[in-house]
Write a protein that holds these residues in place. Structure first.
Motif, PDB file in Angstrom:
ATOM      1  N   THR A  41     111.849  43.535 -56.148  1.00  0.00           N
ATOM      2  CA  THR A  41     110.621  43.758 -56.906  1.00  0.00           C
ATOM      3  C   THR A  41     110.767  43.076 -58.251  1.00  0.00           C
ATOM      4  OG1 THR A  41     111.466  45.834 -57.832  1.00  0.00           O
ATOM      5  CG2 THR A  41     110.127  46.000 -55.827  1.00  0.00           C
ATOM      6  N   GLY A  42     109.637  42.797 -58.883  1.00  0.00           N
ATOM      7  CA  GLY A  42     109.679  42.189 -60.207  1.00  0.00           C
ATOM      8  C   GLY A  42     108.925  40.872 -60.250  1.00  0.00           C
ATOM      9  N   ASN A  43     108.923  40.251 -61.429  1.00  0.00           N
ATOM     10  CA  ASN A  43     108.253  38.970 -61.633  1.00  0.00           C
ATOM     11  C   ASN A  43     109.271  37.849 -61.678  1.00  0.00           C
ATOM     12  OD1 ASN A  43     106.030  37.145 -62.353  1.00  0.00           O
ATOM     13  ND2 ASN A  43     107.073  37.043 -64.333  1.00  0.00           N
ATOM     14  N   VAL A  44     109.065  36.837 -60.861  1.00  0.00           N
ATOM     15  CA  VAL A  44     109.932  35.657 -60.838  1.00  0.00           C
ATOM     16  C   VAL A  44     109.256  34.543 -61.629  1.00  0.00           C
ATOM     17  CG1 VAL A  44     111.010  33.894 -59.399  1.00  0.00           C
ATOM     18  CG2 VAL A  44     110.888  36.253 -58.586  1.00  0.00           C
ATOM     19  N   ARG A  45     109.933  34.031 -62.622  1.00  0.00           N
ATOM     20  CA  ARG A  45     109.447  32.878 -63.382  1.00  0.00           C
ATOM     21  C   ARG A  45     110.006  31.601 -62.748  1.00  0.00           C
ATOM     22  NH1 ARG A  45     111.915  33.110 -68.654  1.00  0.00           N
ATOM     23  NH2 ARG A  45     110.703  31.207 -69.040  1.00  0.00           N
ATOM     24  N   MET A  46     109.101  30.750 -62.289  1.00  0.00           N
ATOM     25  CA  MET A  46     109.523  29.517 -61.639  1.00  0.00           C
ATOM     26  C   MET A  46     109.056  28.319 -62.476  1.00  0.00           C
ATOM     27  SD  MET A  46     108.592  27.952 -57.855  1.00  0.00           S
ATOM     28  CE  MET A  46     109.335  29.330 -56.967  1.00  0.00           C
ATOM     29  N   LEU A  47     109.990  27.586 -63.034  1.00  0.00           N
ATOM     30  CA  LEU A  47     109.693  26.343 -63.744  1.00  0.00           C
ATOM     31  C   LEU A  47     109.583  25.244 -62.701  1.00  0.00           C
ATOM     32  CD1 LEU A  47     109.420  24.629 -66.331  1.00  0.00           C
ATOM     33  CD2 LEU A  47     111.931  24.446 -66.347  1.00  0.00           C
ATOM     34  N   ASP A 100     113.826  31.916 -63.908  1.00  0.00           N
ATOM     35  CA  ASP A 100     114.674  32.442 -62.839  1.00  0.00           C
ATOM     36  C   ASP A 100     114.995  31.366 -61.809  1.00  0.00           C
ATOM     37  OD1 ASP A 100     114.544  35.266 -63.737  1.00  0.00           O
ATOM     38  OD2 ASP A 100     112.422  35.005 -63.281  1.00  0.00           O
ATOM     39  N   ILE A 101     113.982  30.558 -61.477  1.00  0.00           N
ATOM     40  CA  ILE A 101     114.110  29.514 -60.461  1.00  0.00           C
ATOM     41  C   ILE A 101     113.557  28.220 -61.031  1.00  0.00           C
ATOM     42  CG2 ILE A 101     113.309  28.734 -58.179  1.00  0.00           C
ATOM     43  CD1 ILE A 101     113.162  31.653 -57.330  1.00  0.00           C
ATOM     44  N   SER A 315     116.580  25.640 -57.365  1.00  0.00           N
ATOM     45  CA  SER A 315     117.834  26.169 -57.894  1.00  0.00           C
ATOM     46  C   SER A 315     117.564  27.514 -58.553  1.00  0.00           C
ATOM     47  CB  SER A 315     118.437  25.208 -58.933  1.00  0.00           C
ATOM     48  OG  SER A 315     118.680  23.936 -58.384  1.00  0.00           O
ATOM     49  N   ILE A 316     118.581  28.366 -58.563  1.00  0.00           N
ATOM     50  CA  ILE A 316     118.473  29.697 -59.165  1.00  0.00           C
ATOM     51  C   ILE A 316     119.380  29.759 -60.394  1.00  0.00           C
ATOM     52  CG2 ILE A 316     118.848  32.176 -58.836  1.00  0.00           C
ATOM     53  CD1 ILE A 316     118.390  31.731 -55.837  1.00  0.00           C
ATOM     54  N   LEU A 317     118.846  30.207 -61.503  1.00  0.00           N
ATOM     55  CA  LEU A 317     119.630  30.348 -62.732  1.00  0.00           C
ATOM     56  C   LEU A 317     120.561  31.548 -62.665  1.00  0.00           C
ATOM     57  CD1 LEU A 317     119.272  28.436 -65.290  1.00  0.00           C
ATOM     58  CD2 LEU A 317     117.403  28.386 -63.651  1.00  0.00           C
ATOM     59  N   LYS A 318     121.806  31.371 -63.102  1.00  0.00           N
ATOM     60  CA  LYS A 318     122.744  32.495 -63.153  1.00  0.00           C
ATOM     61  C   LYS A 318     122.246  33.601 -64.082  1.00  0.00           C
ATOM     62  CE  LYS A 318     127.101  30.110 -62.135  1.00  0.00           C
ATOM     63  NZ  LYS A 318     128.424  29.678 -62.669  1.00  0.00           N
ATOM     64  N   SER A 319     121.472  33.229 -65.070  1.00  0.00           N
ATOM     65  CA  SER A 319     121.004  34.196 -66.055  1.00  0.00           C
ATOM     66  C   SER A 319     119.893  35.100 -65.539  1.00  0.00           C
ATOM     67  CB  SER A 319     120.507  33.449 -67.305  1.00  0.00           C
ATOM     68  OG  SER A 319     119.477  32.530 -66.964  1.00  0.00           O
ATOM     69  N   SER A 320     119.340  34.791 -64.372  1.00  0.00           N
ATOM     70  CA  SER A 320     118.261  35.619 -63.823  1.00  0.00           C
ATOM     71  C   SER A 320     118.750  37.037 -63.555  1.00  0.00           C
ATOM     72  CB  SER A 320     117.734  35.012 -62.517  1.00  0.00           C
ATOM     73  OG  SER A 320     116.776  35.866 -61.920  1.00  0.00           O
ATOM     74  N   LYS A 321     117.876  37.999 -63.817  1.00  0.00           N
ATOM     75  CA  LYS A 321     118.250  39.404 -63.685  1.00  0.00           C
ATOM     76  C   LYS A 321     118.013  39.962 -62.283  1.00  0.00           C
ATOM     77  CE  LYS A 321     119.309  39.537 -68.028  1.00  0.00           C
ATOM     78  NZ  LYS A 321     120.748  39.509 -68.424  1.00  0.00           N
ATOM     79  N   HIS A 322     117.334  39.178 -61.426  1.00  0.00           N
ATOM     80  CA  HIS A 322     117.075  39.695 -60.066  1.00  0.00           C
ATOM     81  C   HIS A 322     117.435  38.621 -59.039  1.00  0.00           C
ATOM     82  CE1 HIS A 322     113.405  37.728 -61.375  1.00  0.00           C
ATOM     83  NE2 HIS A 322     113.111  38.757 -62.142  1.00  0.00           N
ATOM     84  N   LEU A 327     116.818  34.793 -54.450  1.00  0.00           N
ATOM     85  CA  LEU A 327     117.405  34.219 -53.240  1.00  0.00           C
ATOM     86  C   LEU A 327     116.461  34.376 -52.048  1.00  0.00           C
ATOM     87  CD1 LEU A 327     120.053  32.837 -52.327  1.00  0.00           C
ATOM     88  CD2 LEU A 327     120.846  35.081 -51.595  1.00  0.00           C
ATOM     89  N   ALA A 328     115.825  35.519 -51.945  1.00  0.00           N
ATOM     90  CA  ALA A 328     114.891  35.753 -50.845  1.00  0.00           C
ATOM     91  C   ALA A 328     113.700  34.798 -50.923  1.00  0.00           C
ATOM     92  CB  ALA A 328     114.409  37.201 -50.859  1.00  0.00           C
ATOM     93  N   LEU A 329     113.216  34.558 -52.138  1.00  0.00           N
ATOM     94  CA  LEU A 329     112.078  33.655 -52.305  1.00  0.00           C
ATOM     95  C   LEU A 329     112.463  32.221 -51.956  1.00  0.00           C
ATOM     96  CD1 LEU A 329     109.236  32.909 -53.149  1.00  0.00           C
ATOM     97  CD2 LEU A 329     110.002  32.937 -55.549  1.00  0.00           C
TER      98      LEU A 329
END
Length: 423
Positions: A41-47, A100-101, A315-322, A327-329
């Motif tokens: 759950t939560g909001n994923v920020r994708m650049l 996040d991504i 790619s997924i940032l290590k700093s992401s909190k979820h 990974l699922a997305l």
């Protein structure tokens, strides 16, 4: 009549992937496992890499089925605030506001900031996953493959200029640019921003890496130079095109979208661009001419290997909190059949095991891939090459427009490489 499909094209892509993997010295080992902690759950920020085709609306539509099936999840698509995704990411890493991504091809310099993907079949089956490893770890996964060494051309302009066959050699290409100019067209459509250097690499890289796939490593070892390479030959040809007016001197003042608009408006005869241009051509309404495509010219007129690379990577940032949600997305985006097919079709990309309806132009690109004697990664995408080379090449090619000679340009590339090798 049924529209042609890309079934043959994507079947060949498997061979291209194997070829590129061999060029890059791929290993069969897998990377470390990504963190999977956190609730879904939560909001994923994708650049995201926003282009005329890959709009915010495109990405929003792409993730919509995932969001719908995961209550409590939202995905925010963010455009680059800097000149591109890479520079924006660097700024956001420094400021502590990283997404996040990232949905874009990234220089390997940022790989340590990314989460390693797990040793799972959905990861290892993505195009060129091994070829893009850093320190044996997969930090970026892609949706498909792109073909880049292509010349799109205005068939009406060719007819008016008296050109009956597409040019295969660099000399014939230069002659035809003159004929197009005499017929009232811009011979070769280009632009500023990143386009100038990218087009040059699409033309010259097959001549560099076709006979010598390890050219970048040899340049690091100072066994070869740009001044005595195919790059020098193409730089001299390019400088001649500018001097003759076949490529207008004000071209570098145009933006990428301007170059697409000018070509589709019928103002130019030829346009060097990757296969993603096919989508823009196919979506254009009431074109005043028919668009054809042929491989970029070689010095001797032989069939070139195609510069091919990953398409729509994540790619997924290590700093992401979820991490689990991220990974699922990403797994959904690169392995769900509908999502992958949508991604491939959006830019005319390919992937083994996937096919979709296409136009005659799509089929023509597929035939070029079929006929190519192999694939190369491009100098800027080769292992061990400093991540800034693409930007330097762009600067150097643009210097030809302001009076720099081809010899000076080649010397600048050599000087830059000597100063930056191994960094």
């Amino acid at each position: 009549m049924d529209r042609p499909t890309r079934t043959v094209k994507v079947a060949v892509a498997a061979g291209l992937a194997a070829s590129l993997c061999a060029l890059a010295g791929c290993s069969s080992s897998s990377s470390t496992t990504a963190s999977s902690g956190g609730a879904l759950t939560g909001n994923v920020r994708m650049l995201a890499n926003i282009t005329p085709v890959l709009t915010k609306a495109y990405y929003q539509g792409l993730v919509a089925p995932f969001v719908k099936s995961h209550p409590g999840v939202t995905v925010t698509i963010e455009s680059p605030s800097g000149t591109d995704v890479q520079s924006t990411l660097q700024q956001e890493l420094v400021s502590g506001s990283a997404p996040d991504i990232v949905a874009s091809a990234l220089d390997q310099v940022v790989a340590p900031q990314m989460t390693d993907f797990p040793d799972a079949s959905w990861v290892t089956s993505t195009p060129l996953s091994d070829a893009n490893k850093v320190d044996g770890k997969i930090w970026q996964v892609s949706t498909g493959l792109q073909t880049k060494s292509l010349v799109y051309y205005n068939e009406t302009a060719f007819q008016k200029a008296g050109i009956t066959t597409v040019p295969k050699s660099l000399a014939d290409f230069t002659t035809d640019l003159g004929k197009l100019q005499a017929a009232g067209y811009v011979g070769l459509q280009t632009a500023g921003e990143w386009v100038t250097g990218a087009q040059f690499g699409m033309m010259a890289d097959p001549a560099m890496q076709g006979p010598d796939p390890t050219w970048g490593a040899e340049r690091n070892a100072k066994k070869v130079t740009f001044a005595q390479s195919a790059y020098a030959t193409y730089l001299k040809a390019y400088a001649g095109w500018i001097a003759s007016g076949a490529v207008p001197k004000n071209s570098v003042g145009e933006k990428y979208q301007d170059s697409i608009d000018n070509f589709l408006a019928g103002k130019s005869g030829m346009y060097v661009m990757a296969s993603w241009l096919t989508a823009s051509v196919d979506s254009a309404k009431n074109l005043p001419f028919k668009v054809g495509v042929f491989p970029t010219p070689t010095v001797d007129g032989s069939a070139p290997k195609q510069v091919s690379g990953t398409a729509q990577p994540y790619s997924i940032l290590k700093s992401s909190k979820h991490q689990a949600l991220d990974l699922a997305l990403v797994q959904y985006l690169v392995s769900d059949k509908a999502a992958v097919t949508t991604s491939l079709e959006s830019e005319g990309n390919s992937r083994p095991g996937y096919s979709y309806p296409g136009t005659a132009l799509d089929a023509a690109v597929g035939n070029i891939v079929n006929a190519a004697p192999g694939a190369v990664t491009g100098i800027s995408g080769s292992p061990g090459v400093n991540a800034g080379f693409g930007n330097e090449l762009n600067t150097v090619v643009q210097s030809l427009y302001t009076g720099q000679s081809a010899d000076q340009a080649a010397a600048k590339l050599d000087a830059w490489w000597d100063a930056n090798a191994g960094q």
